[in-house]
Scaffold this motif. Structure first.
Motif, short mmCIF file in Angstrom:
data_model
loop_
_atom_site.label_atom_id
_atom_site.label_comp_id
_atom_site.label_asym_id
_atom_site.label_seq_id
_atom_site.Cartn_x
_atom_site.Cartn_y
_atom_site.Cartn_z
N LYS A 219 0.83 -1.20 0.00
CA LYS A 219 0.00 0.00 0.00
C LYS A 219 0.86 1.25 0.00
O LYS A 219 0.58 2.25 -0.66
N LYS A 227 -1.79 6.26 -10.52
CA LYS A 227 -3.17 6.30 -10.97
C LYS A 227 -3.44 5.07 -11.83
O LYS A 227 -2.77 4.84 -12.83
N GLN A 228 -4.43 4.29 -11.41
CA GLN A 228 -4.71 3.01 -12.05
C GLN A 228 -6.10 2.99 -12.67
O GLN A 228 -7.04 3.55 -12.11
N ARG A 364 -10.88 -7.17 -8.57
CA ARG A 364 -11.42 -7.01 -7.22
C ARG A 364 -10.45 -7.58 -6.18
O ARG A 364 -10.28 -7.02 -5.09
N GLU A 367 -7.60 -5.10 -5.71
CA GLU A 367 -8.05 -3.95 -4.91
C GLU A 367 -8.09 -4.32 -3.43
O GLU A 367 -7.67 -3.53 -2.57
N ARG A 368 -8.59 -5.51 -3.14
CA ARG A 368 -8.75 -5.93 -1.75
C ARG A 368 -7.40 -6.15 -1.07
O ARG A 368 -7.16 -5.67 0.04
N HIS A 371 -5.18 -2.85 -1.06
CA HIS A 371 -5.82 -1.69 -0.43
C HIS A 371 -5.83 -0.48 -1.36
O HIS A 371 -5.41 0.62 -1.00
N THR A 372 -6.27 -0.71 -2.58
CA THR A 372 -6.27 0.35 -3.57
C THR A 372 -7.58 0.33 -4.34
O THR A 372 -8.39 -0.59 -4.21
N THR A 373 -7.79 1.35 -5.15
CA THR A 373 -8.96 1.42 -6.01
C THR A 373 -8.49 1.55 -7.46
O THR A 373 -7.69 2.42 -7.79
N ILE A 374 -8.98 0.65 -8.29
CA ILE A 374 -8.66 0.69 -9.72
C ILE A 374 -9.93 1.13 -10.44
O ILE A 374 -10.93 0.42 -10.44
N ARG A 375 -9.90 2.27 -11.05
CA ARG A 375 -11.11 2.87 -11.64
C ARG A 375 -11.38 2.30 -13.02
O ARG A 375 -10.47 2.08 -13.82
N GLU A 376 -12.66 2.05 -13.29
CA GLU A 376 -13.04 1.60 -14.63
C GLU A 376 -13.16 2.82 -15.55
O GLU A 376 -13.74 3.84 -15.19
#
Length: 549
Positions: A219, A227-228, A364, A367-368, A371-376
């Motif tokens: 993390k 930026k993902q 998913r 991301e879990r 601990h990150t967010t990957i934007r569609e």
């Protein structure tokens, strides 16, 4: 073992850390001001002379974390080896040596030498005889020099094991232990590794003295700083989607990762056919071919490098603007390693991942665990690409207009237009077309995975609505066909629908209950379970690389 796993916010400036002024001057020239988390924790400990265990992934700035304290401990007047760094591959050894040379630019008298297999050992022996203070090498070649007594360890102050887990995976344990046993009694040891298997703990327990354990989690390392985005794309359209993204964002230098050597060759060929400066890197290449490809990429003569995860081990090229995951990696750790190639040492980084069908579940998981967010995001449209390319040409043309005298060319164009019966605007449009090429074909939009099984005009909903035999002949045929298919699934146990219902905890009775009017909630779950192979959409129009997020 003293353990430190603190939350650092990367605020410590190099100028506030007690580093030698000549090293600071080189660091500032390289464009760095603040330390990465591993540097902020490791450098003060190493400057105090303590042993260290650093758990950190690729892209964290580990080289500077151990190189700066090592350089500061060197006596330039003593022309003997005083520091040794062991690396798993020749590529990593060469890159680490180059990084250290940059840091010693203003430290007169300090020489750095990489030693590795595949290079003439006689040449290395001659270089060592001229007086080298820092040696960066692979375990096997360093051990060869120790046996020949061409590397003498009597004045070694510090030894570093970089990517220790990878060296163990490659079978270097005996070589490493042989090198460590040859070190003088009084020396400092730093070990850096992405993971901490028992074999590494055995080494630290035997060869280190009360080491400080510093851990930087994924993390902290890369994913939070990059930026993902991911894009839903059918497998057959992935190559076109990759080209769209490259055309739209126009990164100056990028890495494309594939899971197989065959795919590396295929994508490299497709990009070269389109006129891109692209090269492939995988395990089937000879060492000379690998060196040639890497030199092209480092020197900027190759803008796009396509590689497998194994071949990419040791790639440490600064200024990588973007990483493209053409294939989603099988191992989540590989994802972290991949995107860690960009956004290094505080620089901006971007990652793009192309997914198909059920690969959304891998996103998913990433991301879990990370601990990150990957934007569609949506794939750029042909109109988006045309706008970006034309905008770039307009910008270049404006620069030429400002710098050059175009009076004679303007007269030539005006005469040509009058003689051939076309306007200057038409001629400009033709020149534009020649430069930007044909508009790319549309990528057909697909529905998301969760919507697979919905049929246009005759879905489950219409079939269930025709109760009591009052529906149309087409609807009754649809229901009969689905019932027959369900029967085959029950008999063979191999159909895709049966597999999905088994996975989600719904048996064959649940399928029949759905058609006879079970609860709305169960109905929604069934439709969601049927899924779709992927969705592709369209990206909003923007121009510059950093503003397109």
């Amino acid at each position: 073992m003293e353990e430190r796993n603190e939350e650092f916010e990367n605020k410590l400036r190099y100028s506030d850390s007690g580093i030698h002024p000549d090293i600071l001057k080189a660091v500032e020239e390289m464009g760095f001001e603040t330390m990465t988390p591993i540097q902020e924790q490791a450098i003060p400990v190493l400057l105090d002379g303590k042993d260290i265990i650093g758990q950190a992934q690729t892209g964290t700035g580990k080289t500077a974390a151990f190189a700066i304290p090592m350089i500061q401990s060197i006596d330039p007047q003593l022309k003997k080896p005083q520091g040794i760094i062991l690396c798993p591959t020749r590529e990593l050894a060469m890159q680490a040596a180059e990084e250290i040379r940059k840091l010693t630019k203003y430290m007169n008298g300090i020489k750095v030498l990489p030693v590795y297999g595949g290079q003439d050992i006689g040449r290395q022996i001659r270089a060592l005889s001229q007086g080298v203070q820092i040696i960066v090498g692979t375990p096997g070649r360093v051990m060869d020099h120790l046996r020949r007594h061409t590397i003498k360890t009597g004045h070694i102050k510090m030894i570093v094991l970089d990517e220790a887990d990878e060296m163990l995976n490659m079978g270097f344990r005996e070589d490493i232990e042989t090198v460590l046993e040859d070190m003088p009694k009084e020396h400092q040891m730093a070990l850096f590794s992405a993971t901490m298997p028992q074999a590494i703990l055995d080494i630290t327990g035997t060869y280190q003295n009360n080491a400080v354990y510093i851990k930087v989690t994924p993390k902290e390392i890369t994913v939070a700083a990059i930026k993902q985005a991911y894009y839903r794309v059918a497998k057959k359209d992935k190559a076109e989607a990759l080209i769209r993204l490259i055309d739209y964002y126009q990164p100056a230098r990028s890495l494309v990762f594939c899971n197989t050597k065959r795919m590396v060759d295929e994508i490299t060929g497709k990009l070269k056919e389109r006129g891109y400066e692209a090269e492939g890197l995988h395990g089937d290449l000879s060492q000379n071919q690998r060196d040639t490809v890497m030199n092209l990429f480092r020197n900027g003569r190759c803008a796009i490098l396509i590689a497998t995860d194994v071949a990419a081990r040791g790639i440490d090229v600064s200024g990588v603007d973007a990483v493209f995951n053409y294939d989603v990696p099988e191992d989540i750790e590989y994802y972290v390693h991949r995107i860690g190639r960009t956004g290094r040492a505080g620089r901006k980084g971007r990652s793009f991942t192309l997914i198909s069908g059920r690969e959304i579940f891998k996103i998913r998981d990433i991301e879990r665990i990370c601990h990150t967010t990957i934007r569609e995001r949506k794939i750029p449209t042909p109109a988006d690409i045309t706008k970006v390319k034309s905008g770039k040409l307009f910008s270049e043309a404006m620069e030429v207009m400002e710098l050059k005298d175009l009076a004679e060319l303007k007269r030539t164009i005006q005469i040509a237009a009058e003689e051939n019966g076309f306007s200057v605007l038409e001629l400009a449009a033709a020149f534009m077309q020649m430069n930007i090429g044909d508009e790319p074909e549309e990528i057909k939009e697909e529905k998301p995975y969760a919507e697979r099984g919905r049929r246009s005009g005759r879905g489950d909903r219409s079939g269930r609505g025709d109760r009591g035999g009052r529906g149309t002949r087409r609807s009754r045929q649809d229901r009969a066909g689905r019932s027959e298919k369900a029967g085959r699934s029950e008999k063979s146990g191999r159909s895709e629908k049966a597999g999905r219902n088994e996975k989600s905890g719904r048996n064959e009775r649940g399928i029949r209950g759905d058609r006879s009017g079970r609860k709305e909630k169960m109905d929604r779950n069934t439709k969601a379970a049927r899924g779709s192979k992927g969705e592709k959409g369209f990206l909003s129009k923007r121009s510059k690389f950093d503003s397109k997020w």
